[in-house]
Every structure is written in structure tokens, then in C-alpha cells.
Design a protein around this motif. Structure first.
Motif, PDB file in Angstrom:
ATOM      1  N   MET A   1      31.932  59.013  95.909  1.00  0.00           N
ATOM      2  CA  MET A   1      30.753  58.166  95.628  1.00  0.00           C
ATOM      3  C   MET A   1      31.592  57.124  94.348  1.00  0.00           C
ATOM      4  O   MET A   1      32.381  57.514  93.692  1.00  0.00           O
ATOM      5  N   THR A   2      30.986  55.983  94.399  1.00  0.00           N
ATOM      6  CA  THR A   2      31.504  55.014  93.259  1.00  0.00           C
ATOM      7  C   THR A   2      30.490  54.625  92.492  1.00  0.00           C
ATOM      8  O   THR A   2      29.094  54.902  92.800  1.00  0.00           O
ATOM      9  N   ALA A   3      30.824  53.918  91.422  1.00  0.00           N
ATOM     10  CA  ALA A   3      29.799  53.461  90.268  1.00  0.00           C
ATOM     11  C   ALA A   3      28.967  52.383  90.988  1.00  0.00           C
ATOM     12  O   ALA A   3      29.305  51.621  91.997  1.00  0.00           O
ATOM     13  N   LEU A   4      27.535  52.447  90.662  1.00  0.00           N
ATOM     14  CA  LEU A   4      26.719  51.569  91.082  1.00  0.00           C
ATOM     15  C   LEU A   4      27.099  50.122  90.727  1.00  0.00           C
ATOM     16  O   LEU A   4      27.637  49.767  89.879  1.00  0.00           O
ATOM     17  N   GLN A   5      26.748  49.088  91.667  1.00  0.00           N
ATOM     18  CA  GLN A   5      27.041  47.679  91.201  1.00  0.00           C
ATOM     19  C   GLN A   5      26.111  47.438  90.107  1.00  0.00           C
ATOM     20  O   GLN A   5      26.823  46.467  89.124  1.00  0.00           O
ATOM     21  N   VAL A  27      39.433  47.941  79.111  1.00  0.00           N
ATOM     22  CA  VAL A  27      39.608  48.446  80.316  1.00  0.00           C
ATOM     23  C   VAL A  27      38.312  49.159  80.581  1.00  0.00           C
ATOM     24  O   VAL A  27      37.661  49.790  79.804  1.00  0.00           O
ATOM     25  N   ALA A  28      38.123  49.208  81.896  1.00  0.00           N
ATOM     26  CA  ALA A  28      36.914  50.064  82.565  1.00  0.00           C
ATOM     27  C   ALA A  28      37.435  51.076  83.593  1.00  0.00           C
ATOM     28  O   ALA A  28      38.206  50.538  84.467  1.00  0.00           O
ATOM     29  N   PHE A  29      36.644  52.248  83.524  1.00  0.00           N
ATOM     30  CA  PHE A  29      37.251  53.167  84.710  1.00  0.00           C
ATOM     31  C   PHE A  29      35.881  53.559  85.577  1.00  0.00           C
ATOM     32  O   PHE A  29      34.804  53.796  84.965  1.00  0.00           O
ATOM     33  N   ASP A  30      35.992  53.738  86.777  1.00  0.00           N
ATOM     34  CA  ASP A  30      34.810  54.536  87.633  1.00  0.00           C
ATOM     35  C   ASP A  30      35.317  55.922  87.468  1.00  0.00           C
ATOM     36  O   ASP A  30      36.190  56.238  88.181  1.00  0.00           O
ATOM     37  N   VAL A  31      34.339  56.895  86.845  1.00  0.00           N
ATOM     38  CA  VAL A  31      34.815  58.108  86.539  1.00  0.00           C
ATOM     39  C   VAL A  31      33.753  59.106  87.434  1.00  0.00           C
ATOM     40  O   VAL A  31      33.593  60.061  87.105  1.00  0.00           O
ATOM     41  N   THR A  32      33.177  58.436  88.408  1.00  0.00           N
ATOM     42  CA  THR A  32      32.055  59.254  89.261  1.00  0.00           C
ATOM     43  C   THR A  32      33.012  60.417  89.805  1.00  0.00           C
ATOM     44  O   THR A  32      32.012  61.537  90.106  1.00  0.00           O
ATOM     45  N   PRO A  34      35.579  62.562  88.680  1.00  0.00           N
ATOM     46  CA  PRO A  34      35.758  63.713  88.103  1.00  0.00           C
ATOM     47  C   PRO A  34      34.688  64.146  87.287  1.00  0.00           C
ATOM     48  O   PRO A  34      35.042  65.321  86.891  1.00  0.00           O
ATOM     49  N   ILE A  35      33.838  63.621  86.705  1.00  0.00           N
ATOM     50  CA  ILE A  35      32.712  63.935  86.088  1.00  0.00           C
ATOM     51  C   ILE A  35      31.308  63.606  86.721  1.00  0.00           C
ATOM     52  O   ILE A  35      31.310  62.507  87.330  1.00  0.00           O
ATOM     53  N   ALA A  36      30.500  64.561  86.619  1.00  0.00           N
ATOM     54  CA  ALA A  36      28.889  63.929  87.028  1.00  0.00           C
ATOM     55  C   ALA A  36      28.052  63.618  86.109  1.00  0.00           C
ATOM     56  O   ALA A  36      26.840  63.163  86.203  1.00  0.00           O
ATOM     57  N   ILE A  37      28.348  63.406  84.513  1.00  0.00           N
ATOM     58  CA  ILE A  37      27.458  63.155  83.513  1.00  0.00           C
ATOM     59  C   ILE A  37      27.394  61.541  83.512  1.00  0.00           C
ATOM     60  O   ILE A  37      26.142  60.957  82.798  1.00  0.00           O
ATOM     61  N   THR A  38      28.300  60.896  84.015  1.00  0.00           N
ATOM     62  CA  THR A  38      28.060  59.425  83.859  1.00  0.00           C
ATOM     63  C   THR A  38      29.161  58.710  84.871  1.00  0.00           C
ATOM     64  O   THR A  38      29.832  59.519  85.578  1.00  0.00           O
ATOM     65  N   ASP A  39      28.660  57.501  85.275  1.00  0.00           N
ATOM     66  CA  ASP A  39      29.430  56.928  86.502  1.00  0.00           C
ATOM     67  C   ASP A  39      30.810  56.182  86.018  1.00  0.00           C
ATOM     68  O   ASP A  39      31.513  55.821  86.726  1.00  0.00           O
ATOM     69  N   ALA A  40      30.791  55.569  84.613  1.00  0.00           N
ATOM     70  CA  ALA A  40      31.923  54.334  84.336  1.00  0.00           C
ATOM     71  C   ALA A  40      31.827  54.528  82.754  1.00  0.00           C
ATOM     72  O   ALA A  40      30.936  54.875  82.262  1.00  0.00           O
ATOM     73  N   MET A  41      33.110  54.028  82.343  1.00  0.00           N
ATOM     74  CA  MET A  41      33.199  53.852  81.044  1.00  0.00           C
ATOM     75  C   MET A  41      33.925  52.739  80.761  1.00  0.00           C
ATOM     76  O   MET A  41      35.045  52.259  81.668  1.00  0.00           O
ATOM     77  N   LEU A  42      33.798  52.198  79.572  1.00  0.00           N
ATOM     78  CA  LEU A  42      34.436  50.835  78.802  1.00  0.00           C
ATOM     79  C   LEU A  42      35.156  51.280  77.876  1.00  0.00           C
ATOM     80  O   LEU A  42      34.444  51.855  76.778  1.00  0.00           O
TER      81      LEU A  42
END
Length: 138
Positions: A1-5, A27-32, A34-42
């Protein structure tokens, strides 16, 4: 699964806001994965406590006005202003002082996650004293 648009678009708005107030190393990462509590981070860097707060404020304002009235679920670190975390549920934003950014090295922790293209404008081409690039002088 990937981060939503919609998450990616919100991160791009946040990154543009941070960039406007001179945050660096965005920088931003799609973290879907390894972790389930959030999809992405900046992650953004600021050079002083004052700038950390300014970046966080500008990001919040941008996401509210242009991001469909998005508001953080929680905010952490505003008192010390060395590392502000804005939690929007589907994504989180870290605004970090240069020293904290170097010490915690979040990129190393998330290096296996896909990077998200923030679509920030490239740095303006350096212009010599005469105001023209080499191609323009030909």
C-alpha cells in the motif's frame, strides 16, 4: 500500500509553505510499509528556534487555507521550538532545528522507504554580476 494522493498533495502544500519561509533540506517519505499509524512524513530544517516556529506556523496556515481546512490532531515541541511535530493523522510534519536534525538523523531511519517528490521549484540558476547566464551571452 502507498500513501494516498490527497496525503501527497497535502505534503506538497506543506513543503511549499516551509520553503517560502526558508526551511532547508525538505524531504518526505512514504512510510505506509513499516508503520501503520501514519502514511507519510515531511522533514524540514530551520536554523533557529524562531524559524522553527515560523515554519510550523506557515505550514499550518497553508494546510488550513489551501488544504481544505486541515488542522493538526496534535502539536508537540512548541515550547522549546527545537523540534516541532505536527500530526495530521495520515501524515506528520517534523520541523527541526539544524542541531536536532543532525543528531537524530531521521533520514537514516527511513532510508528504505520511498521518497515522495515534493515538486519544489529548483534553485534559481546563479547569475553572474552582469545578470546574464552564459547561454544568454551567446
Amino acid at each position: 500500500m502507498t500513501a494516498l494522493q490527497s496525503t501527497i498533495e497535502a505534503l506538497r502544500l506543506a513543503a511549499a509553505a516551509a520553503d517560502r519561509v526558508k526551511a532547508t533540506d525538505l524531504v518526505a517519505f512514504d512510510v505506509t510499509g513499516p508503520i501503520a499509524i501514519t502514511d507519510a512524513m515531511l522533514i524540514a530544517t530551520a536554523s533557529s528556534e524562531r524559524q522553527v516556529l515560523a515554519v510550523a506556523e506557515e505550514v499550518e496556515k497553508e494546510l488550513y487555507t489551501k488544504g481544505g481546512k486541515l488542522e493538526p490532531i496534535s502539536r508537540e515541541g512548541l515550547d522549546e521550538a527545537r523540534w516541532v511535530l505536527l500530526d495530521y493523522g495520515d501524515f506528520v510534519i517534523h520541523v527541526m532545528h539544524e542541531e536536532e536534525r543532525g543528531y537524530y538523523d531521521l533520514e537514516r531511519l527511513w532510508q528504505d522507504c520511498p521518497a515522495i517528490d515534493l515538486e519544489l521549484p529548483k534553485e534559481p540558476e546563479h547569475r553572474p554580476a552582469d545578470g546574464h547566464t552564459a547561454d544568454e551571452r551567446v
